[in-house]
Design a protein around this motif. Structure first.
Motif, PDB file in Angstrom:
ATOM      1  N   LEU A 477      -6.454  -6.491   8.039  1.00 47.68           N
ATOM      2  CA  LEU A 477      -5.055  -6.336   7.649  1.00 47.68           C
ATOM      3  C   LEU A 477      -4.499  -4.994   8.080  1.00 47.68           C
ATOM      4  CD1 LEU A 477      -2.677  -7.606   6.170  1.00 47.68           C
ATOM      5  CD2 LEU A 477      -3.561  -6.641   4.035  1.00 47.68           C
ATOM      6  N   VAL A 481      -1.356  -4.571  10.772  1.00 50.00           N
ATOM      7  CA  VAL A 481      -0.099  -3.874  10.493  1.00 50.00           C
ATOM      8  C   VAL A 481       0.128  -2.738  11.484  1.00 50.00           C
ATOM      9  CG1 VAL A 481       1.124  -2.469   8.792  1.00 50.00           C
ATOM     10  CG2 VAL A 481      -0.106  -4.522   8.065  1.00 50.00           C
ATOM     11  N   VAL A 527       6.002  -6.766   6.741  1.00 53.35           N
ATOM     12  CA  VAL A 527       4.580  -6.915   7.051  1.00 53.35           C
ATOM     13  C   VAL A 527       3.809  -5.662   6.644  1.00 53.35           C
ATOM     14  CG1 VAL A 527       2.896  -7.191   8.913  1.00 53.35           C
ATOM     15  CG2 VAL A 527       4.964  -8.572   8.899  1.00 53.35           C
ATOM     16  N   LEU A 530       2.227  -5.282   3.022  1.00 50.26           N
ATOM     17  CA  LEU A 530       1.058  -6.035   2.549  1.00 50.26           C
ATOM     18  C   LEU A 530      -0.130  -5.136   2.206  1.00 50.26           C
ATOM     19  CD1 LEU A 530       1.238  -9.110   4.971  1.00 50.26           C
ATOM     20  CD2 LEU A 530       1.963  -8.981   2.580  1.00 50.26           C
TER      21      LEU A 530
END
Length: 545
Positions: A477, A481, A527, A530
């Motif tokens: 993740l 990003v 985004v 997150l």
């Protein structure tokens, strides 16, 4: 130190380290290559001085700003109790979700002559053009302010952790010696947190030097803008590489300065009393002043930009919203998804290789791979394009000989070279996350797996991977990003007619179509939230741990 055994995993680590170091080596070698003398003379006589001066001023202004803001809010939230403290503990990291170039677009639209602020002033006071003075945001000080608003969380996170972990026992001792709150802060807490503060400032400065969108939009000449212009406007890749080498020297200087600044000082905790102190309650007006001090950077760095982006996206937005926007989103998600998946796999294998090898050589390879995060995207893009283009041309020539037709550029004509550049830049993010989690798994589990007849691969697949599932998802993740927000490398290396959300926002903003740029910019910010949500939850728990 015993000689490392040449296991397949160690050979793999060597290959990955060489590939990760290739772009930096390519840039460095161009210092000794004679480029177009007219180009370099032109740069030296016209803009090179501005590149150096503006980069230095940016470092000075941003470094001072993030240190003051980050340390201030870290001290307040870590060591005091005031209205809203628990909210600010986690919310103060949210500006990291907003790329600096998005912040620049938002505030330019907000503060320009036809923007809501100046329009309201003219309506309230009956002013006309020329009747009043209003500061121009698109200047060097304006760029400093943008960077401070989005980068102070680096210092906040590290300084707050240092205050919580180191300050408790020392502060109690300082109080017994009669030191007041301010003297205890400057004499005890601040010196103990110095390594964390300096590290946070260094991270912020590296992000500042790596930025392209903000400085290009504000017309502030830095090395990053110079690299882009030398490559595309002047068509001189050697001059671009030499500018990239100078920017790399800036970054290496920052890293060395951070290390040298510590000298022979050590910052060990010699007490076992590490429980966080109960926050000193700030009475009355002091408590509300602390709330205001924490609210201002959060308001300027996240709340106001998010509200303005949402308003612009809903009222005007991208005129091409629809199929075009879906195509941009697909391109961004494909690039980010491919890089994240490959990055997590490489990070897992590299970390496991170092765990098995247990040698300084294997650990050194991982540190070499990790250096890529300190290298600006523009430098990596130039360093990747030069050798990969040569390989591409060689492959095209060989393909023509073998199969009788020219396939074109196989690597740079698609996204392969761009994903390679992203991996060089962001593999360190995944590697550090996986290494930290893998280190928490006791070696006895490896011994138990071997006693049951499992080999190295089976142990990794059946024992370590399930335990590391959460960390692997977090690492993926974070890389995802970072790739979504990356602008300089994408602008330099993207294939023809291939745009992403980041390049779309930059292109529209460069054309002064700020409202249209808001749609892509808002998607990037969304985004980016997150991983920060997960990080914020951990921060909110740390105080109560």
């Amino acid at each position: 130190m015993r000689a490392p055994s040449l296991s397949p995993l160690l050979v793999f680590a060597v290959v990955v380290a060489l590939l990760a170091g290739l772009p930096v080596a390519s840039v460095g070698l161009n210092l000794f290559v004679g480029g177009t003398s007219d180009t370099w003379s032109h740069l030296a006589q016209t803009v090179l001085g501005d590149y150096i001066a503006n980069s230095l001023w940016l470092c000075l202004g941003v470094g001072s700003g993030v240190a003051v803001v980050g340390v201030g809010v870290a001290w307040l939230t870590a060591m005091h109790d005031f209205p809203g403290r628990r909210f600010f503990e986690w919310a103060l990291v949210l500006p990291l979700a907003v790329p600096a170039y998005v912040m620049a677009y938002v505030y330019t639209d907000f503060l320009q002559f036809v923007g809501p602020v100046q329009t309201a002033l003219r309506e309230w006071f009956g002013w006309q053009y020329g009747d009043y003075w209003f500061p121009d945001i698109r200047t060097l000080p304006g760029a400093m302010l943008m960077f401070v608003c989005v980068l102070y969380p680096y210092v906040y996170l590290l300084a707050r952790t240092a205050f919580l972990e180191r300050a408790s026992g020392m502060l109690e001792a300082a109080r017994t010696l009669g030191l007041g709150p301010w003297r205890a802060f400057f004499s005890v807490s601040l010196p103990l947190a110095r390594p964390a503060i300096v590290s946070g400032v260094a991270l912020a400065l590296m992000e500042t030097l790596a930025d392209y969108g903000t400085v290009a939009y504000f017309a502030v000449n830095t090395f990053t803008t110079g690299i882009y212009r030398a490559w595309f406007s002047l068509g001189d890749r050697i001059a671009a590489a030499q500018l990239a080498a100078m920017l790399l020297a800036f970054v290496l200087f920052l890293l060395m300065a951070e290390r040298v600044s510590r000298g022979r000082a050590r910052y060990h905790n010699t007490t076992g009393r590490n429980r966080p102190l109960a926050g000193a309650k700030l009475p009355g007006a002091w408590g509300w002043l602390a709330t205001l001090a924490c609210a201002v950077p959060l308001l300027l760095g996240f709340v106001l930009p998010a509200i303005l982006l949402l308003k612009m996206a809903l009222t005007e937005g991208d005129a091409q919203f629809g199929e075009r926007f879906l195509l941009l989103s697909r391109n961004s998600f494909v690039l980010a998804g491919c890089t994240a998946a490959i990055g997590v796999l490489l990070a897992l294998l590299l970390a496991y290789s170092a765990r098995l090898s247990k040698t300084l050589f294997a650990q050194g390879l991982n540190r070499l791979v990790g250096l890529g995060y300190a290298v600006p995207g523009a430098v990596i893009a130039v360093g990747v394009l030069i050798p990969v283009t040569r390989v591409d041309n060689w492959l095209a020539a060989q393909w023509t000989v073998w199969f009788g037709y020219n396939p074109g550029l196989l690597l740079t004509g698609g996204i392969a070279a761009l994903v390679y550049a992203y991996l060089v830049r962001f593999l360190a993010v995944a590697l550090h996350t996986v290494e930290a989690s893998l280190a928490k798994i006791t070696p006895s589990m490896d011994d138990a797996a071997r006693s049951l007849g499992l080999g190295q691969g089976a142990t990794l697949r059946r024992v370590h991977a399930p335990i590391l599932r959460g960390s692997l998802l977090t690492a993926g993740l974070l890389v995802f990003v970072d790739v979504m927000k990356e602008l300089p490398a994408t602008l330099v290396m993207r294939p023809f007619n291939f745009d992403t959300l980041a390049t779309q926002a930059y292109t529209l903003a460069s054309d002064e179509r700020l409202a249209e740029a808001s749609t892509a910019a808002l998607a990037i910010v969304a985004v980016g939230l997150l991983p920060l949500i997960a990080l914020s939850r951990q921060i909110s728990k740390s105080r109560r741990a």
